[in-house]
Design an enzyme around this catalytic site. Structure first.
Site, PDB file in Angstrom:
ATOM      1  N   LYS A   1      12.637  -3.834  -2.390  1.00 50.46           N
ATOM      2  CA  LYS A   1      12.559  -2.814  -3.477  1.00 50.46           C
ATOM      3  C   LYS A   1      13.695  -3.030  -4.272  1.00 50.46           C
ATOM      4  O   LYS A   1      14.776  -2.315  -4.337  1.00 50.46           O
ATOM      5  CB  LYS A   1      12.595  -1.457  -2.756  1.00 50.46           C
ATOM      6  CG  LYS A   1      11.233  -0.946  -2.415  1.00 50.46           C
ATOM      7  CD  LYS A   1      11.223   0.566  -1.787  1.00 50.46           C
ATOM      8  CE  LYS A   1      10.915   1.372  -2.658  1.00 50.46           C
ATOM      9  NZ  LYS A   1       9.657   1.574  -3.325  1.00 50.46           N
TER      10      LYS A   1
HETATM   11  N1  PPE Z   1       4.394  -1.381  -2.494  1.00 46.52           N
HETATM   12  C1  PPE Z   1       5.253  -0.900  -3.491  1.00 46.52           C
HETATM   13  C2  PPE Z   1       5.170  -1.838  -4.850  1.00 46.52           C
HETATM   14  C3  PPE Z   1       5.830   0.222  -3.485  1.00 46.52           C
HETATM   15  O1  PPE Z   1       6.687   0.583  -4.255  1.00 46.52           O
HETATM   16  C4  PPE Z   1       5.584   1.128  -2.416  1.00 46.52           C
HETATM   17  C5  PPE Z   1       6.429   2.292  -2.019  1.00 46.52           C
HETATM   18  C6  PPE Z   1       4.745   0.713  -1.457  1.00 46.52           C
HETATM   19  C7  PPE Z   1       3.984  -0.584  -1.393  1.00 46.52           C
HETATM   20  C8  PPE Z   1       4.531   1.331  -0.056  1.00 46.52           C
HETATM   21  O2  PPE Z   1       5.856   1.434   0.944  1.00 46.52           O
HETATM   22  P1  PPE Z   1       5.975   2.424   1.912  1.00 46.52           P
HETATM   23  O3  PPE Z   1       6.581   3.749   0.848  1.00 46.52           O
HETATM   24  O4  PPE Z   1       7.131   1.850   2.640  1.00 46.52           O
HETATM   25  O5  PPE Z   1       4.870   2.976   2.769  1.00 46.52           O
HETATM   26  N2  PPE Z   1       6.459   2.885  -3.334  1.00 46.52           N
HETATM   27  C9  PPE Z   1       7.422   4.140  -3.731  1.00 46.52           C
HETATM   28  C10 PPE Z   1       7.492   4.395  -4.858  1.00 46.52           C
HETATM   29  C11 PPE Z   1       7.519   5.704  -5.656  1.00 46.52           C
HETATM   30  C12 PPE Z   1       7.854   5.728  -7.220  1.00 46.52           C
HETATM   31  O6  PPE Z   1       7.102   6.062  -8.009  1.00 46.52           O
HETATM   32  O7  PPE Z   1       9.103   5.835  -7.117  1.00 46.52           O
HETATM   33  C13 PPE Z   1       7.116   5.319  -2.620  1.00 46.52           C
HETATM   34  O8  PPE Z   1       6.093   5.452  -2.274  1.00 46.52           O
HETATM   35  O9  PPE Z   1       8.316   5.759  -2.355  1.00 46.52           O
END
Ligand code: PPE
Length: 305
Positions: free
Chosen positions: A159
């Site tokens: 991230k």
């Molecule tokens: N792909 C991406 C690119 C991504 O940013 C997230 C989380 C996910 C998949 C899902 O990952 P997880 O949260 O571990 O299930 N995205 C974050 C972004 C929110 C934001 O706008 O800032 C989140 O869900 O917290």
């Protein structure tokens, strides 16, 4: 607008929200090298607050740091403890927690050596990421003209702050075209992930989600795989094309912020009957029960504060 809370944890100390400021020479502001996390805490059925999968999120923060060569100047347990404490100090029963590691003021130019590594932890109240109605009735998704990062262009398992410019371009395009969210394909043209969520399809009772190759290894994705398997469903982690998505019975997105958001339309094609299907609804129901501590079996995913 983010609703202001009382405190922000900044480089080891809790300081008033307004005082958490940075200089314009902040290296990350210029070049995008920084790493972050997004974690949710829920108000549980027994009145307590629990942070969902805190350890896994903090581990991913350090993994992102490792890949991006950012040596986080705190121990994991100090960051975990600060995530718990910030909720107590801000009096939040339910919140989104954002640890952010960035390179501060001091050095300019692309070789960041010598930049101070700074860490902030912010918590704010964040409702349904794609809207309450989206969570209930499903959202409309558009395949983006922007491709997801090539694995040798960005470190997709991290991230990293700068990775999100690609997501923002896709999101702007989708919203401009009247959709709720963008779906990005990988460099080979297969379905990859949404701007900030992983994706699943359901066909004939079987779930499919793209393999780890070029996606963020979503913690919600991991939960859904476990929950679905525990419900006796088959989950395949294999690549699929956008037309396979158009022909799916159900589609949903997963993410900490988006939770389990059903998709009712992709590129103007109705998905199934055009409303959330039974598998999506079942996964949603179990997920919301789990995060709120209602299922004994998954208690080890919760950190009560
Ligand atoms: N792909 C991406 C690119 C991504 O940013 C997230 C989380 C996910 C998949 C899902 O990952 P997880 O949260 O571990 O299930 N995205 C974050 C972004 C929110 C934001 O706008 O800032 C989140 O869900 O917290």
């Amino acid at each position: 607008m983010v609703e202001k809370a009382k405190f922000i944890w900044f480089d080891g100390k809790f300081i008033p929200w307004e005082q958490a400021q940075v200089h314009v020479l902040t290296h990350t502001l210029h070049y995008g090298l920084g790493v972050f996390e997004g974690i949710r805490a829920y108000h549980c059925h027994d009145g307590r607050t629990a942070i969902f999968r805190l350890k896994e999120h903090i581990q991913r923060l350090y993994d992102s740091g490792h890949v991006m060569m950012i040596d986080i100047p705190f121990k994991k347990d100090e960051i975990e403890a600060a995530c718990c404490e910030i909720l107590r100090l801000n009096g939040q029963k339910e919140a989104y927690i954002r640890p952010l590691v960035f390179l501060g003021e001091g050095v300019m130019g692309l070789h960041p050596k010598g930049s101070p590594i700074q860490v902030a932890i912010i918590s704010w109240v964040w409702g349904a990421y794609l809207g309450d109605e989206g969570l209930r009735r499903g959202i409309r998704v558009k395949t983006s003209s922007f491709t997801r990062h090539h694995v040798n262009i960005a470190m997709t398992k991290t991230k990293t702050v700068g990775n999100y410019v690609n997501s923002i371009m896709a999101k702007l395009e989708a919203v401009h075209a009247g959709y709720d969210e963008a779906l990005l394909l990988d460099t080979a043209g297969y379905v990859c992930e949404a701007s900030g969520e992983n994706i699943f399809l359901v066909k004939d009772g079987i779930l499919k989600t793209p393999p780890m190759t070029s996606i963020l290894p979503g913690i919600t994705r991991d939960c859904v795989i476990t929950l679905a398997q525990d419900l006796g469903l088959t989950v395949k982690d294999e690549r699929f094309s956008r037309d396979e998505l158009y022909l799916a019975d159900e589609v949903f997105l997963t993410g900490t912020a988006a939770e389990i958001t059903p998709v009712r339309d992709v590129d103007g094609r109705k998905i199934g009957p055009g409303h959330p299907g039974p598998v999506t609804q079942q996964i949603q129901e179990v997920y919301f029960g789990v995060v709120k501590g209602q299922h004994e079996r998954y208690q080890n995913w919760l950190t009560y504060i």
